[in-house]
Design a protein around this motif. Structure first.
Motif, PDB file in Angstrom:
ATOM      1  N   CYS A 163      28.374   6.684   4.883  1.00  0.00           N
ATOM      2  CA  CYS A 163      28.613   8.052   5.348  1.00  0.00           C
ATOM      3  C   CYS A 163      27.340   8.893   5.191  1.00  0.00           C
ATOM      4  O   CYS A 163      26.606   8.763   4.211  1.00  0.00           O
ATOM      5  CB  CYS A 163      29.749   8.683   4.558  1.00  0.00           C
ATOM      6  SG  CYS A 163      30.100  10.393   5.033  1.00  0.00           S
ATOM      7  N   TYR A 214      27.312  12.256   4.987  1.00  0.00           N
ATOM      8  CA  TYR A 214      27.581  13.617   4.505  1.00  0.00           C
ATOM      9  C   TYR A 214      27.244  13.752   3.024  1.00  0.00           C
ATOM     10  O   TYR A 214      26.090  13.882   2.660  1.00  0.00           O
ATOM     11  CB  TYR A 214      29.029  14.024   4.810  1.00  0.00           C
ATOM     12  CG  TYR A 214      29.236  14.398   6.255  1.00  0.00           C
ATOM     13  CD1 TYR A 214      28.652  15.544   6.775  1.00  0.00           C
ATOM     14  CD2 TYR A 214      30.009  13.615   7.103  1.00  0.00           C
ATOM     15  CE1 TYR A 214      28.819  15.908   8.104  1.00  0.00           C
ATOM     16  CE2 TYR A 214      30.196  13.965   8.437  1.00  0.00           C
ATOM     17  CZ  TYR A 214      29.598  15.127   8.926  1.00  0.00           C
ATOM     18  OH  TYR A 214      29.779  15.471  10.236  1.00  0.00           O
ATOM     19  N   CYS A 215      28.216  13.659   2.134  1.00  0.00           N
ATOM     20  CA  CYS A 215      27.930  14.089   0.755  1.00  0.00           C
ATOM     21  C   CYS A 215      27.398  12.957  -0.124  1.00  0.00           C
ATOM     22  O   CYS A 215      27.334  11.800   0.277  1.00  0.00           O
ATOM     23  CB  CYS A 215      29.173  14.729   0.131  1.00  0.00           C
ATOM     24  SG  CYS A 215      30.315  13.566  -0.630  1.00  0.00           S
ATOM     25  N   GLY A 217      28.656   8.988  -0.956  1.00  0.00           N
ATOM     26  CA  GLY A 217      28.109   7.795  -0.298  1.00  0.00           C
ATOM     27  C   GLY A 217      29.146   6.746   0.036  1.00  0.00           C
ATOM     28  O   GLY A 217      28.962   5.549  -0.253  1.00  0.00           O
ATOM     29  N   CYS A 218      30.239   7.160   0.674  1.00  0.00           N
ATOM     30  CA  CYS A 218      31.312   6.210   0.995  1.00  0.00           C
ATOM     31  C   CYS A 218      30.863   5.189   2.041  1.00  0.00           C
ATOM     32  O   CYS A 218      30.126   5.521   2.975  1.00  0.00           O
ATOM     33  CB  CYS A 218      32.519   6.963   1.537  1.00  0.00           C
ATOM     34  SG  CYS A 218      33.244   8.107   0.354  1.00  0.00           S
ATOM     35  N   PHE A 223      31.761   2.728   5.182  1.00  0.00           N
ATOM     36  CA  PHE A 223      32.702   2.706   6.313  1.00  0.00           C
ATOM     37  C   PHE A 223      32.428   1.500   7.193  1.00  0.00           C
ATOM     38  O   PHE A 223      31.298   1.021   7.266  1.00  0.00           O
ATOM     39  CB  PHE A 223      32.514   3.966   7.178  1.00  0.00           C
ATOM     40  CG  PHE A 223      33.173   5.195   6.623  1.00  0.00           C
ATOM     41  CD1 PHE A 223      34.470   5.513   6.979  1.00  0.00           C
ATOM     42  CD2 PHE A 223      32.488   6.012   5.739  1.00  0.00           C
ATOM     43  CE1 PHE A 223      35.081   6.645   6.456  1.00  0.00           C
ATOM     44  CE2 PHE A 223      33.095   7.144   5.221  1.00  0.00           C
ATOM     45  CZ  PHE A 223      34.398   7.463   5.583  1.00  0.00           C
ATOM     46  N   SER A 234      38.383   7.783   1.764  1.00  0.00           N
ATOM     47  CA  SER A 234      37.440   8.597   2.545  1.00  0.00           C
ATOM     48  C   SER A 234      37.964  10.019   2.592  1.00  0.00           C
ATOM     49  O   SER A 234      39.063  10.308   2.143  1.00  0.00           O
ATOM     50  CB  SER A 234      37.303   8.049   3.968  1.00  0.00           C
ATOM     51  OG  SER A 234      38.504   8.284   4.679  1.00  0.00           O
ATOM     52  N   CYS A 235      37.156  10.893   3.171  1.00  0.00           N
ATOM     53  CA  CYS A 235      37.617  12.268   3.374  1.00  0.00           C
ATOM     54  C   CYS A 235      37.509  12.618   4.844  1.00  0.00           C
ATOM     55  O   CYS A 235      37.046  11.832   5.671  1.00  0.00           O
ATOM     56  CB  CYS A 235      36.837  13.249   2.496  1.00  0.00           C
ATOM     57  SG  CYS A 235      35.271  13.797   3.209  1.00  0.00           S
ATOM     58  N   GLY A 287      33.766  12.166   6.546  1.00  0.00           N
ATOM     59  CA  GLY A 287      33.293  10.825   6.867  1.00  0.00           C
ATOM     60  C   GLY A 287      34.202  10.099   7.841  1.00  0.00           C
ATOM     61  O   GLY A 287      33.746   9.346   8.710  1.00  0.00           O
ATOM     62  N   PRO A 342      35.053  15.012  -2.173  1.00  0.00           N
ATOM     63  CA  PRO A 342      36.492  14.757  -2.183  1.00  0.00           C
ATOM     64  C   PRO A 342      36.901  13.379  -2.695  1.00  0.00           C
ATOM     65  O   PRO A 342      37.903  13.261  -3.415  1.00  0.00           O
ATOM     66  CB  PRO A 342      36.898  14.918  -0.725  1.00  0.00           C
ATOM     67  CG  PRO A 342      35.762  15.603  -0.058  1.00  0.00           C
ATOM     68  CD  PRO A 342      34.535  15.350  -0.862  1.00  0.00           C
ATOM     69  N   VAL A 343      36.166  12.351  -2.329  1.00  0.00           N
ATOM     70  CA  VAL A 343      36.590  11.004  -2.745  1.00  0.00           C
ATOM     71  C   VAL A 343      36.392  10.823  -4.245  1.00  0.00           C
ATOM     72  O   VAL A 343      37.248  10.251  -4.944  1.00  0.00           O
ATOM     73  CB  VAL A 343      35.843   9.933  -1.920  1.00  0.00           C
ATOM     74  CG1 VAL A 343      36.030   8.549  -2.523  1.00  0.00           C
ATOM     75  CG2 VAL A 343      36.346   9.958  -0.478  1.00  0.00           C
TER      76      VAL A 343
HETATM   77 FE1  SF4 Z   1      31.521  11.111   3.303  1.00  0.00          FE
HETATM   78 FE2  SF4 Z   1      33.688  12.360   2.393  1.00  0.00          FE
HETATM   79 FE3  SF4 Z   1      32.831  10.116   1.248  1.00  0.00          FE
HETATM   80 FE4  SF4 Z   1      31.472  12.381   0.958  1.00  0.00          FE
HETATM   81  S1  SF4 Z   1      33.536  11.973   0.177  1.00  0.00           S
HETATM   82  S2  SF4 Z   1      30.611  10.367   1.411  1.00  0.00           S
HETATM   83  S3  SF4 Z   1      31.752  13.316   2.951  1.00  0.00           S
HETATM   84  S4  SF4 Z   1      33.627  10.325   3.328  1.00  0.00           S
END
Ligand code: SF4
Length: 694
Positions: free
Chosen positions: A15, A17-18, A21-22, A24, A49-50, A53, A185-186
């Motif tokens: 991912c 975004y934040c 580091g999820c 996918f 996930s959130c 992502g 969030p995750v």
């Molecule tokens: Fe992406 Fe959300 Fe995971 Fe952050 S918590 S890495 S934004 S999926």
């Protein structure tokens, strides 16, 4: 979500975004992404996930994407699409012209924490080897630079101490200046699972964030301090630990520098650091501070997690060191379930710092003035390097306004929107003779640019990101670059046009060079990442499979260093004219300046930034929920819609900065952290009034 049919193949990536580091699986149909499926073997997210992502990837193919290089002589001219060769040739000739006229130090670059380690590494190499100075800084300057300074000073390493999994062993979780539910969030889900299983919770935050009370979770202690008083609060907690005999003496004796400890203990025991004194400063009852201190020190494994509410202050580095002091004093470091952990904002903020994009440090946090390190880089790169520390981002702006800094290469960051005191930033950008913007979109900064180099989204990249737990994960290309050129290739083409050759055929070769030059990355390779999925640095001969928990048995710096953390009030004062404190943050569905999320369906959930205000403050000013309010600070004025909310404490207002038209940074000030110049985004004295105009 646009479901386009059944996938034909999938690619595992990370991912963008934040800092969680999820991982996918990008499920593909031809070169179209059908959906992003959280990868169950991803160690940072374990299949979770959130909403960002999972769904907010449509920006990658948004109609606003810029795919052609462009140049213009003046910013009042229209852009002219040109070939890559012409754009890079023009940028190089402008840099040469400016350096010939104004000197070697008149140019620099800013790297992006949105970009891969490899892309960041080549930009800092471009600056050091081709620009021949150290004027390179990273956007981490404006978020977690105090983390780097504070944790390196106390523990020896500019990074968090634990892996995310460690929270599952925590007995007491102390969250300070972070809102994981929205920001991470995750990881928040992982933390909440542990809280539901019985771990205790201390929240130190001016707002009553979701964690304070949510289904099946209630903080044992919430300390809603006034923004700007973090150091007084942390010192008061330490005072209780020291004066009530709660120090883990054997840990301190064995693991820490005793001279420093004794000096710190004497300082902290002074009554001026007592909770009763802190009550007058922070506005939090002394009894609550004492309760928090006793809980953290005696409740078993104590784990600290913090965010930008700690770092983005004039004493950001001091607070980070204060938290490190707490962990050392109570022996909460060096095993699972404890530690001091920054919740990093951007996907690769840890990596952009690791890669040497600070003006004083090579990759691996080694100072440019260190002869042995510099000579090693000179030998490997075949070029003489400057031993002089370069300019930080705010110094670049100041020098530009002063006439000494004339050209800037900005990699994937919208400094005109994200940096504080917009008027000052715009004046600096307007004073430069050549601004090169490399980005997905024609952002606010591009309005001041002379060269535009189209960038690539994470879906178009091969490389790595390093998340908040030091985990290096692969980013894999799932579609060709819309611009026809990789970002790292653009950078090395620019270096070549300036007369410096970097020869890489693939980002894996850049990582091989990083590993050769950076002891903490010595064991990292794409082959290892493919085999293990991800690794946490340090990864080297001593730890070939990486290091989930740091400082086991000893600190990286040897003995842990206690630091005297004197509380110094910010110069940003509330006055009768500006009686409220504005603080800023993020919400779940949007991300930073919104360049990506605003171009996805997430935008519908947060179409505008609003100003949260306590009912008492609203009533005093005749403001009702939904009214437009003008917010005025010493720096400027902006207009937002008011949201009257009990989440705020009286005297404090709050907004997000996801939309350029809200102009939150029009009103933030130039005050910054004393050690790192990280801006004090979290404290701005303001007044508000009802208005009818947008
Ligand atoms: Fe992406 Fe959300 Fe995971 Fe952050 S918590 S890495 S934004 S999926």
């Amino acid at each position: 979500v646009i479901e386009k049919g059944q996938p034909e193949h999938s690619v595992v990536t990370t991912c963008a975004y934040c800092g969680v580091g999820c991982s996918f699986k990008a499920e593909m149909q031809g070169s179209d992404v059908v959906r992003m499926v959280p990868f169950k073997d991803g160690k940072a997210n374990e299949g979770h996930s959130c909403v960002k992502g999972r769904f907010a990837f449509g920006y990658a193919t948004h109609k606003d994407r810029m795919t052609r290089p462009m140049i213009r002589a003046k910013i009042s001219d229209p852009w002219r699409e040109v070939s890559w060769e012409e754009a890079i040739g023009h940028a190089a000739s402008e840099i040469k012209r400016i350096q010939a006229k104004y000197g070697t130090e008149s140019v620099g670059a800013i790297t992006s924490s949105r970009c891969t380690n490899e892309e960041v590494f080549v930009v800092q190499k471009l600056v050091r080897a081709a620009f021949k100075n150290n004027n390179v800084d990273t956007c981490a300057r404006v978020c977690h630079s105090p983390t780097g300074y504070g944790l390196k000073t106390t523990f020896g390493t500019s990074a968090g101490t634990q892996d995310f999994k460690s929270v599952e062993e925590a007995d007491v979780i102390l969250v300070m200046g972070a809102n994981p539910t929205d920001g991470h969030p995750v990881f928040a889900s992982r933390m909440k699972k542990r809280l539901r299983a019985g771990a205790k919770l201390i929240v130190i935050d001016p707002r009553r964030i979701d964690l304070v009370k949510s289904p099946h979770i209630e903080a044992q202690v919430h300390l809603p301090l006034k923004p700007g008083t973090n150091v007084a609060m942390v010192n008061a907690i330490a005072h209780v630990i020291v004066t009530e005999g709660l120090v883990d003496e054997s840990f301190v004796r064995e693991r820490c520098d005793m001279v420093d400890f004794l000096a710190w203990a004497q300082f902290i025991a002074d009554p001026s650091n007592a909770p009763e004194a802190a009550e007058a400063i922070t506005g939090v009852p002394a009894a609550d501070i004492r309760a928090a201190a006793r809980l953290y020190a005696t409740g078993g494994n104590g784990a600290i997690y913090y965010g930008l509410g700690v770092t983005e202050h004039s004493q950001g580095s001091t607070t980070v060191m204060g938290l490190a002091n707490l962990a050392m004093a109570t022996g909460n470091i060096g095993r699972e379930g404890v530690g001091v952990n920054p919740l990093r904002g951007q996907n690769n903020v840890q990596g952009s710092c690791d890669m040497g994009s600070f003006p004083h440090e090579f990759s691996g946090y080694r100072h440019v003035s260190d002869d042995a390190t510099r000579e090693m880089f000179e030998h490997m790169w075949g070029v003489a390097l400057s031993p002089e520390q370069g300019l930080r981002i705010p110094n670049m702006f100041d020098e530009a306004i002063g006439g000494g800094f004339k050209a800037l290469y900005v990699q994937g960051e919208d400094i005109a929107q994200s940096d504080p005191n917009t008027q000052h930033v715009q004046a600096a950008l307007g004073a430069m003779e050549c601004i090169i913007v490399q980005d997905l979109f024609l952002n606010e900064t591009a309005k001041f640019a002379h060269v535009f180099l189209p960038g690539s989204s994470f879906l178009e990249k091969d490389g790595t990101f390093t998340n908040a737990e030091r985990r290096i994960s692969r980013v894999r290309k799932v579609m060709p670059e819309l611009s026809g050129k990789s970002e790292w290739q653009v950078t090395i083409d620019l270096a070549k046009a300036l007369g410096y050759d970097m020869a890489y055929a693939h980002p894996s070769e850049i990582m091989d060079e990083i590993a050769r030059l950076t002891p903490t990355f010595a064991g990292v390779s794409y082959a290892k990442l493919d085999e293990l999925g991800s690794v946490q640095w340090p990864c080297n001969d001593k730890a070939p499979e990486g290091t989930p928990t740091m400082h086991i048995g000893g600190f990286v710096r040897g003995k842990g260093q206690f630091v005297v953390t004197e509380y110094v009030p910010t110069d940003e004062k509330v006055t009768p004219r500006f009686p409220l404190i504005l603080t800023t943050g993020r919400i779940l569905s949007q991300y930073n300046v919104g360049a990506q999320t605003r171009r996805t369906e997430n935008s519908a959930w947060h179409p505008e930034d609003v100003l949260e205000i306590h009912p008492h403050d609203a009533e005093q000013r005749g403001v009702r929920d939904g009214d437009l309010v003008a917010i005025q600070s010493r720096a400027g004025e902006t207009v937002l819609k008011a949201r009257v909310s009990e989440r705020m404490q009286p005297g404090v207002v709050y907004t997000t900065f996801h939309h350029p038209f809200s102009g939150a940074n029009v009103i933030t000030t130039d005050y910054s952290d004393w050690a790192t110049n990280c801006p004090e985004y979290k404290v701005t004295a303001v007044e508000i009034r009802r208005t009818n105009r947008h």
